[in-house]
Scaffold this active site. Structure first.
Site, PDB file in Angstrom:
ATOM      1  N   LYS A 282     -99.188  74.215  34.998  1.00 22.46           N
ATOM      2  CA  LYS A 282     -97.867  73.659  35.309  1.00 22.46           C
ATOM      3  C   LYS A 282     -98.069  72.316  36.036  1.00 22.46           C
ATOM      4  CE  LYS A 282     -93.355  75.314  36.702  1.00 22.46           C
ATOM      5  NZ  LYS A 282     -92.507  76.483  36.860  1.00 22.46           N
ATOM      6  N   GLU A 366     -82.120  89.855  37.871  1.00 29.42           N
ATOM      7  CA  GLU A 366     -80.897  89.932  38.680  1.00 29.42           C
ATOM      8  C   GLU A 366     -80.319  91.344  38.710  1.00 29.42           C
ATOM      9  OE1 GLU A 366     -81.572  87.536  36.482  1.00 29.42           O
ATOM     10  OE2 GLU A 366     -81.605  85.707  37.680  1.00 29.42           O
ATOM     11  N   ARG A 394     -75.386  88.105  34.976  1.00 35.29           N
ATOM     12  CA  ARG A 394     -76.253  89.131  34.417  1.00 35.29           C
ATOM     13  C   ARG A 394     -75.995  90.514  35.030  1.00 35.29           C
ATOM     14  NH1 ARG A 394     -81.380  87.128  32.169  1.00 35.29           N
ATOM     15  NH2 ARG A 394     -80.472  85.968  30.454  1.00 35.29           N
TER      16      ARG A 394
HETATM   17  C1  LIG Z   1     -81.285  84.612  34.372  1.00 33.40           C
HETATM   18  C2  LIG Z   1     -81.951  83.456  35.034  1.00 33.40           C
HETATM   19  N1  LIG Z   1     -82.351  83.561  36.319  1.00 33.40           N
HETATM   20  C3  LIG Z   1     -82.949  82.514  36.927  1.00 33.40           C
HETATM   21  C4  LIG Z   1     -83.156  81.347  36.250  1.00 33.40           C
HETATM   22  C5  LIG Z   1     -83.755  80.150  36.969  1.00 33.40           C
HETATM   23  N2  LIG Z   1     -85.052  79.762  36.397  1.00 33.40           N
HETATM   24  C6  LIG Z   1     -85.170  78.743  35.535  1.00 33.40           C
HETATM   25  S1  LIG Z   1     -86.722  78.507  35.032  1.00 33.40           S
HETATM   26  C7  LIG Z   1     -87.281  79.763  36.009  1.00 33.40           C
HETATM   27  C8  LIG Z   1     -88.744  80.091  36.044  1.00 33.40           C
HETATM   28  C9  LIG Z   1     -89.260  80.301  34.683  1.00 33.40           C
HETATM   29  O1  LIG Z   1     -90.644  80.500  34.746  1.00 33.40           O
HETATM   30  P1  LIG Z   1     -91.452  80.504  33.399  1.00 33.40           P
HETATM   31  O2  LIG Z   1     -90.708  81.251  32.362  1.00 33.40           O
HETATM   32  O3  LIG Z   1     -92.817  80.967  33.687  1.00 33.40           O
HETATM   33  O4  LIG Z   1     -91.477  78.984  32.933  1.00 33.40           O
HETATM   34  P2  LIG Z   1     -92.280  77.757  33.593  1.00 33.40           P
HETATM   35  O5  LIG Z   1     -91.244  76.935  34.284  1.00 33.40           O
HETATM   36  O6  LIG Z   1     -93.319  78.277  34.513  1.00 33.40           O
HETATM   37  O7  LIG Z   1     -92.846  77.036  32.439  1.00 33.40           O
HETATM   38  C10 LIG Z   1     -86.243  80.359  36.712  1.00 33.40           C
HETATM   39  C11 LIG Z   1     -86.376  81.438  37.668  1.00 33.40           C
HETATM   40  C12 LIG Z   1     -82.713  81.280  34.911  1.00 33.40           C
HETATM   41  N3  LIG Z   1     -82.834  80.167  34.180  1.00 33.40           N
HETATM   42  N4  LIG Z   1     -82.127  82.339  34.335  1.00 33.40           N
END
Ligand SMILES: Cc1ncc(C[n+]2csc(CCOP(=O)(O)OP(=O)(O)O)c2C)c(N)n1
Length: 623
Positions: A282, A366, A394
């Protein structure tokens, strides 16, 4: 410069590996340049560059369907699919969205913004293809963070026995927004570490190949005992057991290898779906983001040289609440905090630092967060669940059945309520008043400023029933003229001024309503404002008293009109037999796209001038 000449993915296919590597660096430079100017998701996108290139090199979008989970990591994809110009105004009015949007481009197979949906959507597409006799590939791109969300497991469980050909690419960077959590994350770490074992295995194969006649049979024998080896080494057992063909872990920055593996997956005619486990870094290519990927997950505009934010955003309401909670928790062992992968965003990391034993990051889960909190409350704890308005959608059933039906004292700290600006349609916090107002037993409040937020948090700590406090990301400490003058109880509004036109406003709309009354007075119209800080229960006494005396009752809320605060007021007036004319202002019945928050408020008619105009128009109609 290769990037300038990429009009669509067919142009990528003309490049050789060396040129693709140069293009990867150009993409990184472009992403850093634009995000530093406009804000957005930086670290995730920097980590996805090679994977995106390899995917577009191997697959033929838009015929082949690429489904991004969350979608915040689609910037390279946008730059490679004819949206270079629109990318310069990323997340702004008239520019491209920060998430995949089917209406924006045929290359965006599925509109997204919320986590853990991609495998389900991709399976739906694969099944449709099979019914319709199509022959395209379907690829779901899922992060290890998204894999903490329950929907992923529902989808894997279904897909594994479906016989539908599809590919899931797991982009594993060991990070959600902050460091990833949970047992699955530990399992993936084990898989990443087994890379050494794979390297040894590849070495054995090469070595045996060199021994004529003997080498390959021996290797085939070893292949036969693969399952046995798998039980000795961690391997992709979990995914295998679910019916997936697991490939990995592979280096998600090695374009050549990625292309080879993706081709193999694309050309496989096996009925079982394939899961490719790609390991990425990342923030790759920008030192501050590599060192602090959590801080550079989603960023405001920043200075590229130093990584420093270019402007500060005001007082973060979530942090104010978290700091206060941490203090309250000093003397109350029952107080604990729960976040669903948003410790930093909700400000609850502040609580976590003070009370690590009573702080729980459950991952992007959630529903689980809410019911887990209900379980804690059922045994005497006083949980605070901090979730953004849009993501709390959610957990509707869990709020209704597990918390409110049980009458449990869980408090929801609902952050990013209202219009949110650049993140756009999927992230607007404009439904919570509607979806919560219908649930019995729930107190719903919205502070007009930071001081009121503190009063509401203090009040919630004394309450033995479910409560929701909703607020935008940043708040203000209002001047003495309009700050709350005294403490208040549940359901108590505050009359700030009285007039022929009575405006009942919620949250940060109170301030706009106050400004509108000044405009109205300038036009000779007497107008007053009440802060309707409780959306449920309403202050029926104050409402009916003022409404009876007024010539027009106006409600202003940063929520959709359907089912919102205004409708609650209309119901109450009708029950009380009050026939004063009404006007409800709020977010209209459409999804509000990305733009600045100010532009969105303007588009929804929620500025002092627009509120004034709407009121004058209504008064004109009443004459
Ligand atoms: C239902 C929901 N909860 C929280 C989020 C906020 N959110 C956006 S990206 C993320 C982390 C995602 O991590 P990952 O899938 O590993 O992707 P990376 O950014 O590490 O590439 C979160 C918690 C969201 N988009 N949707």
């Amino acid at each position: 410069m290769y990037l300038e000449n990429i009009n669509d993915p067919s142009d990528i296919k003309k490049l050789n590996i060396k040129q693709l590597r140069v293009l990867a660096e150009e993409l990184r430079t472009e992403i850093i340049k634009v995000v530093s100017d406009r804000g957005g998701h930086l670290a995730s996108n920097l980590g996805m560059v090679e994977l995106t290139l390899a995917i577009h090199y191997v697959f033929d979008a838009p015929e082949d369907k690429l489904v991004f989970d969350v979608g915040h990591q689609c910037y390279a994809h946008k730059l490679l699919t004819g949206r270079y110009q629109g990318f310069q105004k990323l997340r702004g009015k008239g520019g491209v969205s920060g998430f995949p949007q089917a209406e924006e481009s045929e290359y965006d197979a599925f509109t997204a913004g919320h986590a853990s949906t991609a495998i389900s959507a991709a399976l739906g597409m694969a099944r449709t293809r099979d019914i319709m006799g199509g022959d395209y590939s379907v690829v779901a791109l899922v992060g290890d963070g998204a894999l903490t969300g329950g929907m992923c497991y529902e989808a894997l469980n279904d897909a594994g026995q479906s016989g539908a050909r599809m590919i899931v690419i797991l982009n594993d960077n060991a990070m959600s927004i902050s460091r990833n959590v949970g047992a699955m994350s530990n399992y993936l770490t084990g898989l990443r570490q087994s890379v050494t074992y794979r390297a040894i295995k590849r070495g054995i194969r090469r070595g045996l190949n060199r021994i004529p006649h003997v080498g390959m049979p021996v290797f085939r024998f070893l292949e036969k005992v693969r399952d046995f080896l798998k039980s000795l080494f961690v391997d992709g057992k979990f995914f295998d057991a679910l019916g997936f063909s697991y490939i990995g872990p592979i280096d998600g920055h090695d374009i050549k290898h990625l292309i080879r593996v993706l081709r193999r997956a694309r050309d496989s005619r096996d009925p079982e779906p394939v899961l490719i486990h790609a390991v990425t870094q990342k923030g790759r290519g920008y030192t501050p983001a590599e060192e602090h990927p959590d801080e550079y997950h989603g960023v405001a505009p920043f200075l590229v040289e130093s990584g420093e934010a270019r402007k500060s955003g005001g007082i973060a309401m979530g942090q104010v609440a978290a700091r206060q909670l941490a203090e309250l928790a000093e003397n109350d062992i029952r107080i604990c905090a729960v976040t669903a992968a948003m410790a930093g965003g909700t400000g609850l990391d502040v609580f976590g630092e003070a009370h690590p034993q009573r702080f729980f990051d459950v991952g992007i889960a959630e529903e689980h967060a809410v019911t887990m909190a209900a379980g804690m409350a059922s045994q005497g704890m006083k949980p605070y669940v901090g979730i953004y308005s849009t993501f709390l959608q959610r957990a509707y059933d869990q709020i209704a059945m597990d918390v409110c039906r049980n009458g449990l004292p869980v408090t929801f700290l609902i952050d990013r309520a209202g219009l949110v600006g650049g993140d756009g349609a999927t992230h607007q916090g404009v439904f919570d008043l509607s979806y919560l107002r219908s649930i019995p037993n729930l107190v719903i409040a919205s502070p007009r400023d930071v001081r009121d937020l503190k009063k509401l948090v203090a009040l919630s700590a004394t309450l033995d029933q479910p409560m929701a406090i909703r607020y935008p990301k940043n708040g203000e400490d209002m001047g003495p003229g309009i700050q709350a003058q005294r403490d208040f109880g549940i359901g108590e509004w505050e009359l700030l001024s009285s007039g022929d036109v009575m405006i009942f406003a919620v949250g940060r709309m109170v301030q706009l309503a106050m400004q509108a009354t000044i405009e109205l007075m300038g036009k000779g119209v007497s107008a007053g404002v009440a802060d309707a800080r409780f959306i449920k229960p309403l202050d029926e006494k104050l409402l009916t008293e003022q409404a009876r005396r007024a010539k027009l009752v106006v409600t202003v809320e940063e929520n959709v009109l359907a089912g919102g605060f205004g409708e609650g007021v209309l119901d109450a007036l009708s029950l009380a037999g009050i026939e004063t004319p009404t006007l409800c202002l709020g977010v209209p019945d459409r999804f509000v796209s990305h733009a600045s928050t100010a532009e969105q408020l303007e588009a929804c008619g929620l500025t002092p001038l627009k509120i004034t105009d709407s009121i004058l128009k209504r008064l004109g109609e009443l004459k």
